[in-house]
Design a protein around this motif. Structure first.
Motif, PDB file in Angstrom:
ATOM      1  N   LYS A 134     -17.212 -50.955  41.248  1.00  0.00           N
ATOM      2  CA  LYS A 134     -15.912 -50.577  40.697  1.00  0.00           C
ATOM      3  C   LYS A 134     -14.839 -51.524  41.200  1.00  0.00           C
ATOM      4  O   LYS A 134     -14.996 -52.181  42.227  1.00  0.00           O
ATOM      5  CB  LYS A 134     -15.566 -49.136  41.081  1.00  0.00           C
ATOM      6  N   ALA A 137      -8.505 -52.125  37.605  1.00  0.00           N
ATOM      7  CA  ALA A 137      -8.365 -52.765  36.293  1.00  0.00           C
ATOM      8  C   ALA A 137      -7.244 -52.076  35.531  1.00  0.00           C
ATOM      9  O   ALA A 137      -7.267 -50.855  35.362  1.00  0.00           O
ATOM     10  CB  ALA A 137      -9.669 -52.688  35.507  1.00  0.00           C
ATOM     11  N   SER A 140      -8.655 -50.906  29.848  1.00  0.00           N
ATOM     12  CA  SER A 140     -10.066 -50.695  29.549  1.00  0.00           C
ATOM     13  C   SER A 140     -10.727 -51.945  28.976  1.00  0.00           C
ATOM     14  O   SER A 140     -11.937 -52.141  29.118  1.00  0.00           O
ATOM     15  CB  SER A 140     -10.240 -49.527  28.579  1.00  0.00           C
ATOM     16  N   CYS A 143     -12.281 -53.906  31.699  1.00  0.00           N
ATOM     17  CA  CYS A 143     -13.518 -53.257  32.126  1.00  0.00           C
ATOM     18  C   CYS A 143     -14.658 -53.579  31.157  1.00  0.00           C
ATOM     19  O   CYS A 143     -15.769 -53.921  31.575  1.00  0.00           O
ATOM     20  CB  CYS A 143     -13.285 -51.754  32.216  1.00  0.00           C
ATOM     21  N   CYS A 147     -18.186 -55.684  31.967  1.00  0.00           N
ATOM     22  CA  CYS A 147     -19.528 -55.152  31.715  1.00  0.00           C
ATOM     23  C   CYS A 147     -20.320 -56.117  30.834  1.00  0.00           C
ATOM     24  O   CYS A 147     -21.511 -56.350  31.061  1.00  0.00           O
ATOM     25  CB  CYS A 147     -19.434 -53.778  31.060  1.00  0.00           C
ATOM     26  N   TRP A 156     -19.812 -48.657  30.738  1.00  0.00           N
ATOM     27  CA  TRP A 156     -18.617 -48.784  31.570  1.00  0.00           C
ATOM     28  C   TRP A 156     -17.700 -47.581  31.377  1.00  0.00           C
ATOM     29  O   TRP A 156     -17.737 -46.905  30.344  1.00  0.00           O
ATOM     30  CB  TRP A 156     -17.854 -50.071  31.251  1.00  0.00           C
ATOM     31  N   HIS A 158     -13.464 -46.388  32.345  1.00  0.00           N
ATOM     32  CA  HIS A 158     -12.166 -46.815  32.852  1.00  0.00           C
ATOM     33  C   HIS A 158     -11.218 -45.630  32.897  1.00  0.00           C
ATOM     34  O   HIS A 158     -11.089 -44.881  31.928  1.00  0.00           O
ATOM     35  CB  HIS A 158     -11.567 -47.903  31.958  1.00  0.00           C
ATOM     36  N   CYS A 167     -12.198 -49.560  37.034  1.00  0.00           N
ATOM     37  CA  CYS A 167     -13.325 -49.802  36.150  1.00  0.00           C
ATOM     38  C   CYS A 167     -14.606 -49.468  36.893  1.00  0.00           C
ATOM     39  O   CYS A 167     -14.799 -49.905  38.025  1.00  0.00           O
ATOM     40  CB  CYS A 167     -13.331 -51.268  35.715  1.00  0.00           C
TER      41      CYS A 167
END
Length: 326
Positions: A134, A137, A140, A143, A147, A156, A158, A167
Motif C-alpha cells: 500500500k 495515492a 484512484s 492506484c 497495479c 486494486w 483506493h 492504494c
C-alpha cells in the motif's frame, strides 16, 4: 436558502450569531441525520452531506472532531460481503469498470508486496515503500496504473485509511468488505496507458522537479521525493528507448538509473551522501534527458484529462511527495 458554513466550532458560533438577525420563520431546523450534535441552524446535513458533494461530503464542513463519518453517518451495508469483482469489467472504459464502496483486504495473504517507492514516499507498510502492499495515492487512477505495472497485482482498492487516501494492491479479491468511499477494480480497469516517452519527458520537465536541479533548499526540501521522481522518469525513459538507441547512449541511460538508485539507497545507509552529491546526480540525469529531448518529443503529445491526477500541466507523476500546483 440558508447559507452553509464550515462545520467547526468557531463557524458554528458565527452561523448562530448571523442567523439571529434573520426573521424567525427562517429559523427552521432541518431534521438531523448522522450525529445530531454536528448541526446548527444554517449548518445542516443537506449543506454538508448531500449526495451531490460526493462520498466525502462538502470539504468545507470538516475539521477537528467534525468528520464525514461522524456527522453524515455511514450507509447500512448488508451483513454479507460484496460480490466478487467481474474479471470482464476491465473491458469497460475507466472509471465505469470500477466498483464503488468495496475494499479488498490483505487478510494475511492477499497483499502484493513490492518496491513501490517510485509511486510514493509515504503511507507504506511499516513505513517501508521498498516492500509494501500500500502507499499514499491522491487518486484512484494512480492506484490503477500502479497495479497495471506491478506483475503480481491482479486487483486494486483506493480509499481512506486513517484519514489518508491510499492504494492497496492485491493478488486476489477473496476478502471483500463494504467500505464507504472506497473504489476497487481488476488489473485491466484503469485509465488509458500513456506513452513511455511522453511520461518520461513530462516528468523530467515538471516545474516541481526542475526546482530541485540546484539541490536541496527552500524550493526543494525533500531530496528523497525528488530522486523517487527521477527514478520514475528514468524507468519510462528506459522503456521508451530500449533497443532503439546506440550502445553508448544506452550505457548512459542505464548509468543514470544506477547512480540515482545508489543515491536513494545512500539516504538510509550509514554513510549518507553529502548535499553536493545530489546536484551532481541530477546534473547527469538532466544531461541525458536533454540529449534525448528531441527524440522524446517525437513520441507524441497526449491530451491530458484534467481529472487525471497522474498527469497535469506540471508533468506526469504518481503521488511521490513533491509539491505541485494542481
Amino acid at each position: 436558502m440558508l447559507p452553509a458554513f464550515p462545520c467547526n466550532s468557531s463557524m458554528h458560533v458565527m452561523a448562530v450569531q448571523w442567523l439571529l438577525v434573520l426573521p424567525m420563520f427562517l429559523m427552521v431546523r432541518v431534521a438531523a441525520k448522522g450525529d445530531e450534535t454536528c448541526w446548527e441552524p444554517g449548518v445542516t446535513w443537506e449543506s454538508c452531506c448531500a449526495p451531490a458533494f460526493g462520498p466525502e461530503g462538502n470539504p468545507a464542513c470538516w475539521g477537528g472532531d467534525y468528520t464525514y463519518e461522524r456527522c453524515c453517518g455511514l450507509p447500512d451495508y448488508p451483513s454479507e460481503p460484496p460480490a466478487a469483482l467481474d474479471p470482464s469489467a476491465g473491458s469497460q472504459a475507466y472509471p465505469g469498470c470500477t466498483v464503488k464502496d468495496v475494499v479488498l483486504r490483505h487478510a494475511g495473504e492477499h497483499g502484493v508486496f513490492a518496491d513501490l517507492s517510485i509511486y510514493s514516499s509515504s503511507g507504506c507498510f511499516q513505513n517501508n515503500c521498498g516492500k509494501t502492499d500500500k502507499f499514499t495515492a491522491a487518486d484512484s487512477g494512480i492506484c490503477a496504473r500502479a497495479c497495471a505495472e506491478v506483475e503480481a497485482c491482479n486487483f486494486w482498492s483506493h480509499g481512506k485509511q486513517d484519514g489518508v487516501k491510499k492504494c492497496f494492491l492485491r493478488s486476489s479479491d477473496v476478502v471483500r468488505d463494504h467500505g464507504h468511499g472506497w473504489t476497487s477494480g481488476v488489473k485491466a480497469c484503469g485509465p488509458s496507458k500513456l506513452p513511455d516517452g511522453f511520461v518520461a519527458h513530462a516528468t523530467a520537465n515538471a516545474e516541481a522537479l526542475k526546482a530541485c536541479d540546484a539541490g536541496k533548499g527552500e524550493q526543494c526540501p525533500d531530496v528523497a521525493a525528488a530522486i523517487n521522481t527521477w527514478l520514475f522518469a528514468i524507468k519510462h525513459l528506459k522503456q521508451a528507448f530500449e533497443g532503439r538507441v546506440d550502445p553508448d547512449t544506452w550505457h548512459h541511460v542505464t548509468q543514470i538509473g544506477v547512480d540515482s538508485q545508489n543515491f536513494k539507497a545512500g539516504l538510509t545507509s550509514e554513510y549518507r551522501p553529502t548535499d553536493k552529491d545530489f546536484p551532481r546526480v541530477i546534473y547527469n540525469n538532466r544531461l541525458i534527458f536533454n540529449h534525448l529531448d528531441e527524440s522524446l518529443r517525437q513520441h507524441g503529445q497526449v491530451e491530458i484529462n484534467p481529472q487525471d491526477v497522474f498527469c497535469s500541466h506540471d508533468g506526469c507523476h504518481p503521488a511521490r511527495g513533491l509539491h505541485t500546483d494542481r
